[in-house]
Design an enzyme around this catalytic site. Structure first.
Site, mmCIF file in Angstrom:
data_model
loop_
_atom_site.group_PDB
_atom_site.id
_atom_site.type_symbol
_atom_site.label_atom_id
_atom_site.label_comp_id
_atom_site.label_asym_id
_atom_site.label_seq_id
_atom_site.Cartn_x
_atom_site.Cartn_y
_atom_site.Cartn_z
ATOM 1 N N LYS A 1 22.844 64.809 80.927
ATOM 2 C CA LYS A 1 22.510 63.557 80.234
ATOM 3 C C LYS A 1 22.404 63.667 78.732
ATOM 4 O O LYS A 1 22.017 64.683 78.174
ATOM 5 C CB LYS A 1 21.209 62.973 80.795
ATOM 6 C CG LYS A 1 21.428 62.351 82.151
ATOM 7 C CD LYS A 1 20.428 61.294 82.452
ATOM 8 C CE LYS A 1 20.664 60.055 81.625
ATOM 9 N NZ LYS A 1 19.552 59.120 81.825
ATOM 10 N N HIS B 1 27.583 35.587 76.156
ATOM 11 C CA HIS B 1 26.987 35.734 77.498
ATOM 12 C C HIS B 1 27.230 37.143 78.042
ATOM 13 O O HIS B 1 27.295 37.345 79.244
ATOM 14 C CB HIS B 1 27.553 34.714 78.500
ATOM 15 C CG HIS B 1 27.454 33.295 78.057
ATOM 16 N ND1 HIS B 1 26.551 32.403 78.595
ATOM 17 C CD2 HIS B 1 28.145 32.597 77.122
ATOM 18 C CE1 HIS B 1 26.692 31.219 78.023
ATOM 19 N NE2 HIS B 1 27.653 31.322 77.118
ATOM 20 N N SER C 1 17.896 65.398 79.236
ATOM 21 C CA SER C 1 16.980 65.082 80.320
ATOM 22 C C SER C 1 16.358 66.378 80.825
ATOM 23 O O SER C 1 17.020 67.421 80.837
ATOM 24 C CB SER C 1 17.751 64.388 81.448
ATOM 25 O OG SER C 1 17.088 64.557 82.670
ATOM 26 N N GLU D 1 16.453 53.322 71.548
ATOM 27 C CA GLU D 1 15.543 52.771 72.561
ATOM 28 C C GLU D 1 14.149 52.636 71.961
ATOM 29 O O GLU D 1 13.418 51.676 72.213
ATOM 30 C CB GLU D 1 15.489 53.676 73.783
ATOM 31 C CG GLU D 1 16.792 53.738 74.556
ATOM 32 C CD GLU D 1 16.714 54.774 75.669
ATOM 33 O OE1 GLU D 1 16.043 54.522 76.670
ATOM 34 O OE2 GLU D 1 17.325 55.857 75.504
#
Ligand SMILES: N/C(=N\CCC[C@H](N)C(=O)O)N[C@@H](CC(=O)O)C(=O)O
Length: 742
Positions: free
Chosen positions: A565, A438, A559, A572
């Site tokens: 970043k 979970h 970024s 992804e």
């Protein structure tokens, strides 16, 4: 309330409004038609008519006593009504309806009403065939003025039509069948050379042009002959609802955009009549060559010829070689002709490899391109290659060969990723990480155990592909169009030469099915979902919140605005690409669901999703391997996070079980220990013996060998568990299985 033959109410006809769900005009008010396109509103508005007749039949069904009482009961109990009850009228309405006898109309009553309609229409006006259907029925040879000059088989832009011999005579039995009027009860023998589905009766040129013009103008598209014919037929029908709905659609368009050419052309009717009449030539947009000539753009197939050819040419040539060899072996062609064909195929292969082969869109597909080029190169012998062969068995043989190769490529990439994971696991043999269920901290696990769980999944992915490959590997070649052939071919030879297990047993099945594509895409989809989950996990672990892994700069992006970043883009993208792999499967599933047996042109659409799925999955696997080779797990951060979450609690429960405490009791005891820790803000391993004894006297000093994540992990001993002995053994097994040297 009377209904038209199309199932719409007469009141609907009067208002002329579309009342489908998309129309938003409930309550009988004139509304915005849901179907802007009058062609659609004429023939197949998904909401109109159908929706109405459905709700009618629903209301009848819902008046069945049991449904009504269910409705009332639901209302009385004040409960949320079920989906079923929602579609019913109010309870009061239903009470009224209760007196009606609930039944579906009998078959006989359907016929009776049809008979009435027929009588009525006989009084009015007979169904008039569309002029273009009379002169140019669908699938009939084109009208002489539209017939392109039939070129010799060599330069024909389409497969040589069975309707014409090389001299241009019509001699095909199929064609002569079509031209022979159907005889039998109710059928008129034709006196015309062109068979028409209805005997010609009366033409209505004025009305016909109105409808065409309206539709062409409204859609901004030129209609095909078949579309035009359908519209004309509706116009000539006595069902005036079609006409009124078309007119209301037209009114709507005129109201909405007074400045559009629609209005101008409708006003300038005479000019439009001439234009519409002059534009009857069917553009045949679905054929590359003809579409090109008509200047309308190849709407459906343009990108496919080259894309398909790039993927399939090698397999197509392989099939042609095997087929030519078999034709010679069986005496259907001479060995001399075979050698000429093989020589020509070699030349074409070289040309393609050198990028010098011109893929002609007007030759429709890869098969026609190669065959026509071969005929151009070597002449007459090449014309024999299509003996006992059809594009239907060619394409599916090419595809099966393609899938076989694609599966082999994917299997290699799967193995590469597995190797990357095992090597990664080998670097962190002792690293304990929190295990989650979970997404909450659950129990401690060894990182290699987690990484090997991915390896196991990939192994099953590979297994599914291997299973699929077994079923892929049967040869359809020689099934011809669908029925096989009367010529003495040897399908076992071609199957063997192409390294298939055997020829497919049923020629209709051979050309019909794409279940092997579906199975392949399903296997890909499952693999893609696995990769996506790994992607998700690694993206999560790379976040500041977790901070468990760091991708190297080579597999990260920055970024454009936030200088600090470091994004784990590759994983992804893996996660994102899985969507298209699943989408590709859905595309082919839906593509196949409505196909009658044997080849259907719809099947041409299987290639894009198939190629796309394979391209995506190969890319995903490659990216995953690269990412796995370029990440490091942050041992310190992970270790410092381990105390949180009482990961050793279940091991403590197992300790109590070993002391003879029933598990449910031990679960409760450990729960109290954890509560004590929470109140003391400490770990289980930090509880004093007195504390533990206070919770339960069964605790003894040996308990501390079970507490703390290291101890906890070491206590796992079951087969396949995260215990270090188990994991080390598994890691070693995988290294051997994957051929990783120590
Ligand atoms: N047109 C046709 N098959 C085309 C198959 C190849 C097509 N490019 C595809 O990708 O499915 N079938 C004809 C026979 C033929 O052209 O060989 C038929 O059954 O009538």
């Amino acid at each position: 309330m009377s209904t038209t033959p199309r199932g719409r109410s007469s009141s609907r006809r009067r208002t002329g409004c579309c009342k489908c769900a998309g129309g938003g005009g409930g309550g009988g008010k004139p509304s915005t038609p849901c179907c802007f396109n009058p062609l659609r509103s004429l023939f197949r508005c998904p909401g109109r008519g159908r929706g109405r007749s459905r709700s009618r039949s629903h209301s009848r069904n819902r008046t069945a006593p049991s449904s009504v009482s269910a409705d009332i009961a639901t209302e009385q109990q004040g409960q949320e009504p079920s989906f079923f009850v929602y579609s019913m009228g109010s309870a009061a309405e239903n009470k009224k309806k209760k007196h009606r006898k609930a039944r579906l109309p009998s078959i006989r009553s359907c016929f009776r009403s049809k008979k009435k309609e027929r009588k009525a229409s006989a009084r009015r006006q007979p169904l008039t065939p569309a002029p273009s259907m009379v002169t140019h029925p669908p699938r009939s040879p084109p009208a002489p003025e539209n017939t392109p000059a039939v070129a010799s088989g060599v330069t024909s832009t389409q497969p040589p039509s069975p309707a014409f011999t090389e001299t241009g005579n019509v001699n095909s039995p199929a064609t002569s069948d079509r031209r022979t009027a159907p005889t039998g009860p109710g059928k008129q023998p034709s006196t015309d050379s062109a068979w028409a589905p209805f005997p010609p009766q009366r033409q209505q040129p004025k009305q016909q042009v109105d409808g065409l013009q309206i539709v062409e103008v409204a859609t901004g598209e030129r209609l095909s002959a078949h579309e035009a014919a359908l519209i004309e037929m509706v116009e000539s029908s006595t069902d005036d609802s079609a006409e009124s709905s078309m007119k209301s659609s037209l009114e709507f368009i005129n109201e909405q955009s007074p400045q559009t050419p629609v209005k101008r052309m409708v006003a300038d009717r005479e000019t439009a009549v001439v234009k519409a009449a002059a534009s009857r030539e069917a553009p045949r947009r679905w054929l590359n060559g003809n579409a090109g000539k008509a200047g309308t753009g190849a709407r459906f197939t343009e990108p496919l010829v080259v894309a398909e050819a790039n993927e399939l040419w090698a397999h197509d040539i392989a099939c042609s070689r095997a087929h030519a060899a078999m034709l010679a072996d069986t005496g259907l062609i001479t060995t001399g002709d075979r050698d000429i064909i093989l020589e020509g195929l070699d030349q074409i292969e070289k040309q393609i490899q050198d990028g010098k082969f011109e893929w002609r869109k007007d030759r429709e597909d890869v098969h026609m391109n190669i065959e026509a080029a071969l005929i151009e190169k070597v002449g007459e012998p090449a014309k024999k290659l299509h003996t006992a062969r059809s594009r239907n068995d060619q394409i599916v043989t090419d595809l099966r060969l393609w899938c076989r190769d694609a599966i082999d490529k994917i299997l290699i990439r799967i193995k590469q990723f597995q190797v990357s994971l095992v090597l990664l696991a080998s670097k962190y043999v002792d690293l304990i990480v929190p295990g989650y269920t979970h997404l909450q901290r659950a129990q401690p696990v060894l990182l290699p155990h987690l990484l090997l769980s991915y390896v196991e999944q990939l192994e099953r992915d590979a297994g599914r592909l291997i299973d699929c490959r077994e079923r892929v590997n049967f040869c359809p070649l020689g099934a011809c169009a669908l029925a096989g052939t009367g010529l003495p071919i040897d399908r076992f030879k071609t199957a063997k030469d192409l390294k298939f297990t055997a020829p497919m047993k049923n020629s209709i099945d051979a050309v019909s099915d794409r279940d092997f594509v579906l199975e392949f895409l399903a296997a890909n989809s499952i693999a893609a979902i696995h990769l996506s989950r790994i992607g998700e996990e690694w993206v999560l672990w790379a976040s500041e919140e977790f901070g468990f892994l760091t991708p190297s700069d080579s597999v990260s992006t920055g970024s454009s605005i936030m200088p600090q970043k470091k994004n784990p883009d590759p994983m992804e993208l893996v996660r994102g690409k899985s969507a298209r792999v699943v989408g590709d499967l859905m595309t082919v599933l839906v593509l196949c669901k409505g196909l009658p047996q044997a080849y259907n042109r719809d099947l041409q659409e299987d290639k894009e999703p198939l190629f796309d799925s394979v391209k995506a999955i190969l890319g995903m696997l490659e990216v995953c391997s690269e990412f796995a080779q370029n990440i490091s797990f942050n041992s310190k951060r992970i270790q410092s996070s381990l105390p949180a979450g009482y990961l050793d609690a279940t091991t403590l429960a197992d300790y109590l079980v070993k002391k003879g405490v029933p598990f449910r009791t031990s679960h409760e005891i450990v729960g109290r220990c954890v509560a004590l820790c929470v109140s003391k803000n400490c770990q289980l391993t930090e509880l004093e013996m007195d504390d533990l004894k206070a919770v339960h006297p069964v605790f003894e000093a040996d308990v501390y060998a079970y507490l703390g994540v290291e101890n906890a992990v070491n206590k796992f001993i079951s087969y396949g568990s995260t215990g270090s002995e188990q994991v080390k053994k598994q890691l070693e097994d995988w290294r051997v299985q994957l051929g990783i040297n120590p």
